[in-house]
Design an enzyme around this catalytic site. Structure first.
Site, PDB file in Angstrom:
ATOM      1  CB  CYS A 194      40.294  36.317  45.531  1.00  8.97           C
ATOM      2  SG  CYS A 194      39.427  37.882  45.512  1.00  8.97           S
ATOM      3  CG  ASN A 230      35.152  29.548  47.631  1.00  9.94           C
ATOM      4  OD1 ASN A 230      34.189  30.301  47.731  1.00  9.94           O
ATOM      5  ND2 ASN A 230      35.566  29.061  46.476  1.00  9.94           N
TER       6      ASN A 230
END
Ligand code: MG
Length: 306
Positions: A238, A247
């Protein structure tokens, strides 16, 4: 059996958020393994300026090396007209555009207001369609913005309508920072439908930063969404929280779907081996849950063999 399509973002959205840059050859091997596992939609790279995302600076070479397979669509991320020109020059058949629903995030990300982005993307989409390309459009920060916090779902519905009217075949709603919850998913999907937007034009792109990705996906699935964006083994961190997951993991989603009786056309065992391959190539532990279970099983089997 009812079909759900899984759009693999690992080679693009995954790798762009990894510290290690893979060689073009390794990327091509990664993509070929995905195809062998039955994946039919793969986002292979990005045509943003190479200095923005050095991990994907070799987009043109990756695309040039892609093996052609019947029924497989390779997608390339395109930020603007210049990116589209590059995609056209390497004969990309399908592109994905992106913009944020959050004004501040869009400004920080592409240095434009959302209005300016929309106007630019209209031209990009029109040009791409003229070239015979397929186009999908991402809306990011739909479920929360790192700068603004909550994002008005009305903005998402309006922008989705505008991008579809511009010619995008699908809108992928991104939970960029993993702030979404299932009720929010239900609300946005209901508002889209109330506005006459069919859910067969909607994809969910959920992040697992706070552990809610599969719950959000399930809310979408039950509402009628039939395409989800994921990356193998949860590849890609992230960008706002170093070390955190990004994801949703493809194997986790596909395991859940198959166990629920949905068909994806993907061979989960083979896909899980692709996860091991990428993990090995990157030299960092990837966070997907099915991936971790698969790896533990594989090492246990090796010990037994020895
Ligand atoms: Mg993502």
């Amino acid at each position: 059996m009812e079909r759900v399509s899984v759009y693999e973002v690992g080679p693009r959205d995954g790798l762009q958020n990894e510290a290690t840059t893979l060689s073009t050859e390794t990327k091509l091997s990664f993509i070929e393994r995905l195809v062998d596992a039955g994946v039919r939609d793969i986002e292979v790279s990005s045509f943003v300026r190479p200095r923005w995302i050095p991990q994907l600076a070799d987009a043109d070479h990756v695309v040039a090396g892609l093996p052609a397979y019947e029924g497989v669509t390779y997608w390339g991320l395109v930020p603007n007209k210049r990116g589209l020109d590059r995609a056209v020059s390497v004969e990309m058949e399908a592109i994905a555009t992106f913009m944020s629903t959050s004004e501040t995030h869009n400004l920080k990300n592409v240095n434009r207001s959302t209005r300016e982005s929309l106007l630019g993307l209209r031209e990009v989409i029109a040009d791409a369609l003229e070239q015979g390309m397929r186009v999908r459009s991402y809306l990011s920060t739909v479920f929360g913005c790192p700068y603004e916090g909550k994002v008005d779902p009305r903005r998402t519905v309006d922008l989705a309508g505008e991008l579809l009217a511009a010619g995008a075949e699908r809108i992928s709603l991104g939970d960029t920072t993993g702030m979404g919850n299932p009720r929010q998913v239900q609300t946005i999907l209901r508002m889209l439908q109330d506005d006459g937007i069919s859910l067969d034009k909607i994809t969910l792109h959920m992040h697992d930063t706070r552990g809610t990705a599969l719950a959000n996906i399930l809310a979408g699935l039950e509402a009628g969404v039939r395409q989800f964006d994921t990356s193998v083994a949860g590849l890609g961190g992230c960008p706002y929280a170093p070390g955190a997951s990004g994801n949703a993991a493809s194997e986790d989603l596909i395991y859940m779907l198959h166990e629920m009786g949905y068909e994806t056309g993907i061979d989960l065992d083979r896909l899980a081996d692709v996860g091991l391959f990428v993990e090995d190539a990157l030299g960092r532990e990837l966070p997907g849950r099915y991936h971790l279970a698969h790896r533990a099983q594989c090492s246990a089997a090796k010990v037994l063999e020895a």
